[in-house]
Design an enzyme around this catalytic site. Structure first.
Site, PDB file in Angstrom:
ATOM      1  N   THR A   1       1.125  -0.966   0.097  1.00 21.28           N
ATOM      2  CA  THR A   1      -0.070   0.585   0.283  1.00 21.28           C
ATOM      3  C   THR A   1       1.294   1.160  -0.235  1.00 21.28           C
ATOM      4  OG1 THR A   1       0.402  -0.106   2.088  1.00 21.28           O
ATOM      5  CG2 THR A   1      -1.678  -1.214   1.000  1.00 21.28           C
TER       6      THR A   1
ATOM      7  N   GLU B   1      -5.171  -3.532  -1.225  1.00 19.68           N
ATOM      8  CA  GLU B   1      -5.562  -5.108  -0.517  1.00 19.68           C
ATOM      9  C   GLU B   1      -7.124  -5.933  -1.889  1.00 19.68           C
ATOM     10  OE1 GLU B   1      -5.441  -2.007   0.512  1.00 19.68           O
ATOM     11  OE2 GLU B   1      -4.377  -2.267   2.913  1.00 19.68           O
TER      12      GLU B   1
ATOM     13  N   LYS C   1     -16.205  14.363  14.269  1.00 15.45           N
ATOM     14  CA  LYS C   1     -17.035  14.476  14.734  1.00 15.45           C
ATOM     15  C   LYS C   1     -16.930  15.434  15.421  1.00 15.45           C
ATOM     16  CE  LYS C   1     -18.997  10.416  17.354  1.00 15.45           C
ATOM     17  NZ  LYS C   1     -19.149   9.664  17.727  1.00 15.45           N
TER      18      LYS C   1
END
Ligand code: ADP
Length: 538
Positions: free
Chosen positions: A183, A328, A432
């Site tokens: 990755t 992946e 958030k």
């Protein structure tokens, strides 16, 4: 259980290679170079693949050994993609844009024995040469000097010339390793994924199916995404298996040469991350181009802004279809092909979904350990499993990335009853605010819909009252004097009021990762270091 009467015939890259070579001998591979276009037929490429395998064997490469590439998208890179796995060795395409420490890390971690390197990239590889622990041979492609790599390098063309075609391919267990990819480390250290022959074969077949990309002999593929990014998006294998022509852009990855290539060579299919299409759009708006040969443009790796898709389609006839996947997942997990009931005016909305799960991949969406309904509303982590989804990482344990045989993707979003996914964020990027989620991806896309905005990335920053609030990092058109107040007013009708950022910063460019995605890690670090000039809006 009753036994079937079918042959137990292994699904291997060798079989895939033989098929393309025999059945599509006339299909072609074109490579763009400084002084023109070099062309070869599949038959010629296949002969060179056999010679390459013979040369690697003579150098002592045995089944299971890792052979790395440090190359642009070229004919030779495709040859390595075919020869290395077919001889039972493992292809490891190296990311040209990793920092030297990361590059040395992945080469040593994978245990690469040979590196095939483009002459133009010799200076980059030379930076890490002294740190390499397992590499025995460097093979230079091209006749450039490559002096930086020192004496003792081998020459690709000389090695091939010394061999004969007709390599005898070994029998290979379909479950054995064929290729590996790390990755890019967008959210942490690079992690290694090892593909099997079987996973590559099934992935290629699926890409060829009309439920996914529908790659066929009629296609001319322009792979713009680098061949080291996420298994080259599977295109070397699906394209070879189906006999599609390849147009290899080499190192000419800027908008101007790409547009020239598209006009001259008329590809039908191309794949690249959104930032590349953004550059192509800006170039195409200012210059005479012809992009209409493209029947499908697969765009993914990051969320694709609506404004980009609409403008490319309206002004230049380019139809982008969004895809979502990961290193992946080989990487084809989903593609946003519209459903059969779709009306022409709704098409673009469907192609802008993150993707529809492809046959062969199973998906579930989970929040707080609870598997959620496919209602297109409830947000949770996307988890996938299937024959080309990784079950573990190479040489490292990341138990938190797996759950009961499912890969935890680290992406959050929704999925509807028909399997269309909408990614709202990466777990590490979510914001958030006052206990409620703000989708950084959606906010970015809405800001990028403003006609004066070129790029926008949104990151969460600490806030006394709301815990966290969005900071919008914006790149404006060259002569634009747009203010944060104007951008806020623009957003008010497009997103919930409480999503509208109070904090804005204008920067000349959004930092990008090695594969051209917005690099929010860098933006966060710059903010923490006080390097961003932030304007507050009430
Ligand atoms: P890295 O993990 O280093 O970025 P990958 O290219 O494998 O390398 O990244 C896969 C990730 O890219 C996905 O987990 C997801 O976060 C993001 N991604 C890929 N396609 C999309 C998409 N269409 N929309 C939003 N995010 C996407």
């Amino acid at each position: 259980m009753m036994q079937s009467t079918m042959q137990d015939w292994p699904l291997t890259i060798t079989a895939l290679f033989r098929h393309g070579a025999r059945v599509y001998a006339d299909s072609s591979v074109a490579t763009f170079e400084d002084d023109g276009v070099r062309r070869a037929s599949f038959a010629q490429v296949a002969e060179r693949v056999e010679r390459l395998a013979a040369a690697l064997q003579r150098l002592g490469i045995e089944p299971g050994d890792r052979v790395a590439t440090f190359c642009w998208n070229t004919q030779e890179h495709l040859e390595a993609y075919l020869a290395v796995p077919s001889m039972g060795a493992v292809l490891h395409a190296l990311n040209l844009r990793l920092f030297p420490e990361q590059l040395a890390f992945v080469i040593n971690h994978a245990g690469d024995k040979v590196i095939i390197v483009d002459d133009s990239l010799a200076p980059l590889l030379a930076k890490v040469k002294d740190q390499l622990k397992t590499v025995e041979h460097l093979i230079i492609v091209g006749d450039g000097e490559a002096a930086e790599l020192g004496d003792g390098c081998l020459r690709y063309e000389e090695l091939l010339a010394a061999e004969q075609p007709g390599f005898v391919w070994p029998e290979i267990d379909e479950r054995s390793a064929a290729a590996m990819c790390y990755t890019t480390g967008t959210t942490g250290d690079p992690k290694g994924v090892v593909y099997s022959h079987r996973s590559e074969y099934l992935h290629a077949l699926t890409e060829c199916s009309s439920s996914a990309l529908g790659i066929s002999e009629r296609d001319r593929i322009l792979p713009i995404a680098p061949m080291f990014h996420a298994n080259a998006w599977g295109l070397p294998y699906s394209g070879w298996l189906a006999g599609a022509d390849f147009l290899m852009p080499g190192r000419f990855l800027q908008a101007e040469p790409l547009c020239r290539m598209i006009k001259a060579e008329r590809p039908t299919f191309a794949g690249a991350v959104p930032t590349i299409w953004g550059e192509i759009l800006r170039y195409a708006d200012a210059n005479e181009v012809d992009l209409r040969s493209l029947r499908m443009v697969m765009c993914g790796g990051a969320s694709v802004p609506r404004a980009l898709v609409e403008k490319l389609e309206e002004r230049h006839g380019v139809r982008i279809t969004q895809a979502w996947g990961m290193t992946e997942t080989s990487p084809m997990a989903s593609i946003a092909c519209p459903p059969k009931s779709c009306q022409p005016h709704e098409e673009i909305d469907w192609r802008l979904k993150s993707g529809r799960i492809v046959p062969g991949v199973e998906l579930r969406i989970v929040d707080d350990g609870k598997v959620l309904d496919w209602d297109g509303q409830t947000v949770g982590e996307i988890q996938v499993r299937g024959p080309w989804i990784t079950a573990r990482y190479h040489g490292a344990d990341y138990p938190d990335r797996f759950d009961e045989g499912w890969l935890r993707t680290g992406d959050v979003g929704t999925v509807d009853a028909r399997g269309y996914i909408q990614i709202t964020d990466r777990t590490k990027d979510v914001i958030k605010s006052g206990g409620e989620w703000i989708s950084s991806v959606e906010l970015e896309n809405e800001i990028m819909a403003h006609p004066h905005v070129i790029e926008a990335a949104v990151i969460g920053v600490p806030d006394e009252r709301w815990d966290e609030r969005p900071l919008a990092c914006v790149v404006l058109n060259e002569n634009s004097a747009t203010t944060p107040d104007e951008l806020c007013a623009f957003l008010e009708s497009r997103v919930a009021r409480w999503w509208v950022p109070e904090r804005w910063t204008f920067i000349p460019e959004i930092p990008k990762t090695s594969v051209g995605k917005f690099d929010k890690k860098v933006l966060r670090a710059r903010r923490e270091a006080g390097a961003l000039e932030i304007v507050h809006v009430q």
